[in-house]
Design an enzyme around this catalytic site. Structure first.
Site, short mmCIF file in Angstrom:
data_model
loop_
_atom_site.label_atom_id
_atom_site.label_comp_id
_atom_site.label_asym_id
_atom_site.label_seq_id
_atom_site.Cartn_x
_atom_site.Cartn_y
_atom_site.Cartn_z
N GLU A 156 -6.43 5.15 -9.02
CA GLU A 156 -7.71 5.65 -8.53
C GLU A 156 -8.32 6.74 -9.41
O GLU A 156 -7.63 7.67 -9.84
CB GLU A 156 -7.55 6.17 -7.10
CG GLU A 156 -8.86 6.47 -6.41
CD GLU A 156 -8.76 6.33 -4.90
OE1 GLU A 156 -9.74 6.66 -4.23
OE2 GLU A 156 -7.72 5.88 -4.40
N THR B 214 -13.08 0.68 -3.40
CA THR B 214 -12.42 1.04 -2.15
C THR B 214 -13.36 1.81 -1.23
O THR B 214 -14.51 2.05 -1.56
CB THR B 214 -11.15 1.86 -2.47
OG1 THR B 214 -10.41 2.09 -1.27
CG2 THR B 214 -11.50 3.20 -3.11
N LYS C 45 -9.48 1.99 -9.38
CA LYS C 45 -10.06 2.16 -8.04
C LYS C 45 -11.20 3.17 -8.08
O LYS C 45 -11.06 4.26 -8.63
CB LYS C 45 -8.99 2.65 -7.05
CG LYS C 45 -8.02 1.57 -6.62
CD LYS C 45 -7.00 2.11 -5.63
CE LYS C 45 -7.59 2.31 -4.27
NZ LYS C 45 -6.57 2.73 -3.27
N ASP D 257 0.85 -1.18 0.00
CA ASP D 257 0.00 0.00 0.00
C ASP D 257 0.89 1.24 0.00
O ASP D 257 1.00 1.95 1.00
CB ASP D 257 -0.91 -0.02 1.23
CG ASP D 257 -2.04 0.98 1.15
OD1 ASP D 257 -2.27 1.52 0.06
OD2 ASP D 257 -2.70 1.21 2.18
N PHE E 281 -12.15 -1.73 4.59
CA PHE E 281 -11.21 -1.09 5.50
C PHE E 281 -11.35 -1.69 6.90
O PHE E 281 -12.43 -2.07 7.33
CB PHE E 281 -11.46 0.41 5.53
CG PHE E 281 -10.87 1.13 4.34
CD1 PHE E 281 -10.76 0.53 3.11
CD2 PHE E 281 -10.42 2.44 4.48
CE1 PHE E 281 -10.22 1.19 2.02
CE2 PHE E 281 -9.87 3.12 3.40
CZ PHE E 281 -9.77 2.50 2.17
#
Length: 324
Positions: free
Chosen positions: A96, A156, A132, A17, A178
């Site tokens: 993203e 996400t 994303k 990440d 998450f």
């Protein structure tokens, strides 16, 4: 005995990440994930100055108005950095779509197609890219269309079961539920409550989604993310994928002990409920204060860093002479 990171890699695909190339080289992940926040941090480090200069020179050579110039520079820089990352991972990189498009289905689709076109222009096949998108209703519907075009997606900012279920029903390739941010919310609400890693609300949320997907035989990949400590990671060993920051990867590398598999295969039950309608999705999200608040907060946070990145690029453009 192998360290905990090496043992974890035997049970889950580990994803970095980060946009930090040195960290990616050090920990040898399968994939890497990025977002404007991570890209901004990497750009501010100075290690991409030459790449930024080359990107801006190319953008300045085109006849576009300033707004388009900044957007083009941002898109091209993000893709250029993705191309560099792909030189150091055997799998994929997640790129993203602007968070400001989180409630714009058509805008999200258009941006995703543009990013894929930039990658393909650079010689990178779409099979190595995950787009994303925030797991809003509009983001999920955009992903449903993109998946049918062969553009696979990573949904996400997932904080609730209903988001995960809607993604699976839409045929999304991968979701990123998450963990740590859910814990943050509960710690704020109940500061005197102590949670063991195995019983953290975020860990339980990912486990519930994972078990549901396997029970219903959805092929959507579950990639736990947003970890606050290694205990959360170890409590999800066996999850399809886990995306982990360099600091926690380092901690796992320096840790010994026997790692037990926390998530195990589940027998399917062969029954799927009818897909969620938009009204059902929105109502269930409305009923989940944590998910509603953290989703909105996450979108705002990513957008703030996107604006910072664009401001940095704008400042650099203003310091350069246009190419004649």
């Amino acid at each position: 005995m192998p360290n905990l990171l090496e043992q974890l890699k035997q049970r889950s695909i580990v994803v970095a990440d980060t946009g930090d190339i040195s960290a990616i080289q050090q920990f040898s992940p399968q994939d890497a994930t990025t977002n404007p926040s991570l890209i901004l941090k990497a750009v501010q480090s100075g290690q991409y100055d030459d790449l930024i200069d080359a990107t801006l020179e190319r953008v300045l050579s085109e006849s576009v108005i300033e707004t388009d110039m900044i957007e083009s520079a941002s898109d091209e820089l993000i893709v250029a950095m993705g191309c560099i990352i792909l030189q150091h991972v055997p799998g994929r990189v997640s790129t993203e779509v602007n968070a400001r498009l989180s409630f714009d289905q058509e805008g999200s689709i258009e941006k995703a197609r543009k990013l894929i076109a930039l990658y393909e222009k650079a010689g990178i096949p779409r099979q190595r890219i995950l787009i994303k998108l925030a797991a809003t209703w509009e983001g999920i519907r955009a992903a449903e269309i993109l998946e049918k075009e062969g553009i696979q997606c990573n949904l996400t900012l997932i904080f609730s079961f209903v988001q995960g279920r809607a993604c699976a029903e839409a045929g999304v390739y991968l979701i990123s539920p998450f963990v740590g941010r859910i814990l943050d919310w509960y710690r704020k609400q109940t500061p005197d409550t102590a949670f063991s890693p195995e019983q953290e609300p975020g860990v339980l949320s990912v486990r519930k989604i994972y078990e549901y997907f396997r029970r219903q035989e959805y092929p959507t990949i579950v990639m736990g993310s947003s970890f606050r400590n290694t205990g959360e990671i170890l409590a999800l060993a066996g999850c399809d994928r886990l995306t982990v920051s360099p600091a926690l990867l380092q901690e796992l590398t320096e840790s010994d002990g026997k790692l037990e598999q926390a998530l195990v295969p589940i027998n399917p039950d062969g029954h799927r409920p009818d897909p969620l309608s938009e009204s059902e999705f929105r109502w269930l999200m409305n009923e989940d204060a944590m998910a509603t608040e953290k989703l909105a907060e996450g979108i705002r946070g990513v957008e703030q860093d996107q604006v910072r990145l664009e401001t940095l690029l704008k400042e650099r453009i203003s310091q350069r002479e246009p190419v004649l």
